[in-house]
Design a protein around this motif. Structure first.
Motif, mmCIF file in Angstrom:
data_model
loop_
_atom_site.group_PDB
_atom_site.id
_atom_site.type_symbol
_atom_site.label_atom_id
_atom_site.label_comp_id
_atom_site.label_asym_id
_atom_site.label_seq_id
_atom_site.Cartn_x
_atom_site.Cartn_y
_atom_site.Cartn_z
ATOM 1 N N LYS A 1 0.805 -1.220 0.000
ATOM 2 C CA LYS A 1 0.000 0.000 0.000
ATOM 3 C C LYS A 1 0.837 1.269 0.000
ATOM 4 C CE LYS A 1 -4.032 -2.177 2.103
ATOM 5 N NZ LYS A 1 -5.021 -2.145 3.212
ATOM 6 N N ARG B 1 0.513 5.705 -2.479
ATOM 7 C CA ARG B 1 0.291 6.937 -1.724
ATOM 8 C C ARG B 1 -0.455 7.944 -2.586
ATOM 9 N NH1 ARG B 1 6.362 7.382 0.882
ATOM 10 N NH2 ARG B 1 6.156 5.633 2.340
ATOM 11 N N LYS C 1 -3.624 7.610 -3.163
ATOM 12 C CA LYS C 1 -4.879 6.929 -3.489
ATOM 13 C C LYS C 1 -5.724 6.761 -2.240
ATOM 14 C CE LYS C 1 -4.635 4.054 -7.627
ATOM 15 N NZ LYS C 1 -4.857 2.683 -8.128
ATOM 16 N N GLU C 2 -7.025 6.843 -2.395
ATOM 17 C CA GLU C 2 -7.922 6.598 -1.269
ATOM 18 C C GLU C 2 -7.986 5.092 -0.977
ATOM 19 O OE1 GLU C 2 -11.754 8.293 -1.788
ATOM 20 O OE2 GLU C 2 -10.990 10.303 -2.220
ATOM 21 N N ASP C 3 -8.336 4.765 0.276
ATOM 22 C CA ASP C 3 -8.384 3.357 0.686
ATOM 23 C C ASP C 3 -9.316 2.539 -0.196
ATOM 24 O OD1 ASP C 3 -6.567 3.768 2.663
ATOM 25 O OD2 ASP C 3 -8.028 3.901 4.291
ATOM 26 N N LYS C 4 -10.457 3.139 -0.582
ATOM 27 C CA LYS C 4 -11.417 2.383 -1.387
ATOM 28 C C LYS C 4 -10.831 2.025 -2.751
ATOM 29 C CE LYS C 4 -13.805 6.438 -3.309
ATOM 30 N NZ LYS C 4 -15.100 7.117 -3.500
ATOM 31 N N ASP C 5 -9.995 2.910 -3.302
ATOM 32 C CA ASP C 5 -9.378 2.630 -4.593
ATOM 33 C C ASP C 5 -8.296 1.558 -4.464
ATOM 34 O OD1 ASP C 5 -10.945 4.531 -5.939
ATOM 35 O OD2 ASP C 5 -9.588 6.149 -5.356
ATOM 36 N N ASN D 1 -8.345 -0.804 -2.233
ATOM 37 C CA ASN D 1 -9.081 -2.057 -2.047
ATOM 38 C C ASN D 1 -9.616 -2.595 -3.369
ATOM 39 O OD1 ASN D 1 -8.653 -2.148 0.715
ATOM 40 N ND2 ASN D 1 -10.485 -0.956 1.171
#
Length: 525
Positions: free
Chosen positions: A191, A195, A197-201, A203
């Motif tokens: 992850k 850096r 990127k949002e967590d949902k992206d 995932n």
């Protein structure tokens, strides 16, 4: 929600009813019947969402009853419970739509868990807009979820191959785990490389990698793939060319998603009971792969001989000796080994955590060197710590530290040794002794010396055996004791003079350090 229980043994029937009533689940009706014929009448009339049935019933068996239910325009969730262990019963019950199969006798807690799982499954389906149109699809999803939970349990806990486990393996078409050798493969993404990127992206990217892997695994049977409790992917496979599986997944993920997944592969295991051990090995190999920018597929067998926790001190000794002998190869080998050890620590999840561990270890090597050559060779440039913090990958950190150790080789053979670098600690002590009456903090001292406060904190603790604040407090209390005995200053004036604006806080600190209040100390009580 309604449930019907069909069991010809009265005591067992009453026991199951009692379990359901004590489960806390909100069933509006709980039906109980002794025969398949009478149960069919109730099922056709009330359409209970859950059917819990024995196999051996008078006149009509439980499986024959389920055949009749299957002919109805109606798809309940079925749990089959029986003392019969013949797999054909389990197989036929699954074909008739059963979502679980339990052998008697069963523990009360296990029965409650099974009913609750199916209850939750029905609740989820009720909230779906496509409930009626997709009931069979949801049943399959529920079955996969139960299978995933079962396999997760095998990975997380050492499990003996008992009769009920044997039948579960057959129900889920996993009997090959009993008869064939296998490996566990862990699959994830780093992850830190995403850096911004949002967590949902992130995932979604991980989900896409899982889809690629799942499609690939169709060509490598016998295999099973699940999500782990860490939300990454786990593959158990009997395929003998596990390296080809890992390469296939890696290459397709890179080609289709432009993502370089990290993959850890366990040793090949030959017994069912070793699944949890193989899973732990795959997790360790995965952790190495996640922080290794140059090698994203790691076999546990490659690192097994380098993760002996008892070897940490000996590694420092060997690296120090290699530095003194000018043996770059041995230095690099030792450094690689200790870094891999640190990666496997539970509190290391990113490169920044690894930097701190390596920093502390380098200081230990310095101390060993100083003892061996009887001179100050603990030189540690301040900028090295800050450079280590900025290293984006494990490879960059390794190169930085290796370069520093090579510099130490030169210092070890150079008669012109640099001055003791921990004169910095002497400077810190002098600053505290001069300014203890002012607002002195770790940050202000670090700023004055132009060094990083975290580095200063760790160095101060290592050299003095106590942290910065404890040392500052000790100096202030000693000054207070002198002023209390040698002057007539009021207690609040003494508190202010040594840097405390609140007399109550000063009083508590003084009592904690001396077991006396300032007043008691002044008058010798």
């Amino acid at each position: 929600m309604k449930i019907i229980v069909i069991e010809d043994e009265v005591d067992i029937l009453l026991g199951i009813q009692e379990v359901i009533e004590q489960s806390g689940l909100s069933f509006e009706q709980v039906f109980a019947e002794h025969s398949g014929e009478e149960a069919l009448t109730l099922i056709e009339r009330y359409r209970p969402e859950i059917i819990l049935t024995d196999i051996l019933l008078p006149e009509m068996s439980g499986l024959d009853m389920l055949e009749s239910v299957k002919a109805m325009d109606y798809q309940p969730k079925v749990i089959v419970i029986s003392s019969y262990s013949n797999f054909t019963y389990a197989q036929r019950s699954i074909q008739l739509g059963a979502v679980d199969y339990i052998l008697k006798p069963t523990l009360k807690e296990e029965l409650i868990d099974k009913i609750r799982s199916v209850y939750d499954m029905v609740q989820r389906e009720r909230t779906s807009q496509d409930q009626i149109r997709n009931q069979m699809a949801y049943a399959r999803l529920g079955t996969e979820a139960l299978r995933e939970k079962f396999v997760q349990g095998l990975c997380m806990h050492k499990t003996a191959l008992q009769e009920h486990i044997h039948h579960r393996l057959q129900v889920w078409d996993l009997q090959w785990l009993e008869t064939q050798s296998y490996v566990v493969i862990s699959l994830s993404i780093n992850k830190d490389e995403f850096r911004g990127k949002e967590d949902k992206d992130i995932n979604l990217d991980l989900f896409a990698i899982g889809n690629i892997a799942e499609d690939i695994m169709k060509n490598y049977q016998s295999s099973v793939m699940i999500r782990s409790i860490y939300h990454d992917w786990v593959i158990l496979t009997a395929w003998e060319e596990e390296w080809s599986i890992a390469q296939d997944i890696y290459e397709r993920a890179l080609a289709y998603q432009k993502i370089r997944p990290a993959i850890g592969i366990s040793e090949r295991k030959y017994s069912f009971q070793a699944i949890s051990e193989a899973y732990e090995q795959a997790r360790k190999a995965l952790k190495i792969a996640l922080l290794n920018n140059s090698k994203r597929i790691v076999r546990y067998v490659e690192i097994a001989d380098r993760i002996d926790e008892q070897d940490d001190v000996r590694i420092g000794q060997r690296v120090a000796e290699a530095v003194l002998n000018g043996d770059e190869s041995a230095v690099k080998q030792g450094l690689d080994k200790v870094i891999e050890r640190f990666i496997l620590d539970r509190d290391v999840s990113k490169t920044g955590d690894l930097s701190i561990k390596c920093f502390e270890w380098i200081l230990e090597v310095h101390s060993i060197l100083a003892e061996k050559v009887d001179m100050e060779i603990s030189h540690f440039p301040m900028e090295l710590w800050e450079k280590a913090e900025r290293c984006p990958t494990m490879d960059d950190l390794t190169d930085l530290l290796f370069g520093h150790l090579c510099e130490l080789m030169k210092l070890a053979v150079d008669p012109q040794q640099p001055p003791h670098p921990h004169y910095l600690i002497d400077k810190v002590k002098r600053i505290i002794e001069m300014k203890y009456g002012e607002e002195v903090t770790l940050q202000t001292v670090a700023d004055e010396l132009s060094i990083h406060p975290v580095w200063l904190s760790r160095l101060f603790k290592k050299e003095t055996g106590q942290n910065f604040l404890d040392y500052l407090t000790e100096i202030r209390i000693e000054q207070a004791k002198q002023l209390l005995r040698s002057t007539n200053l009021k207690i609040y004036e003494i508190a202010e003079k040594i840097g405390y604006q609140e007399i109550q806080y000063f009083g508590k600190l003084f009592k904690k350090r001396t077991n006396m209040t300032p007043k008691e100390f002044r008058y010798g009580k």
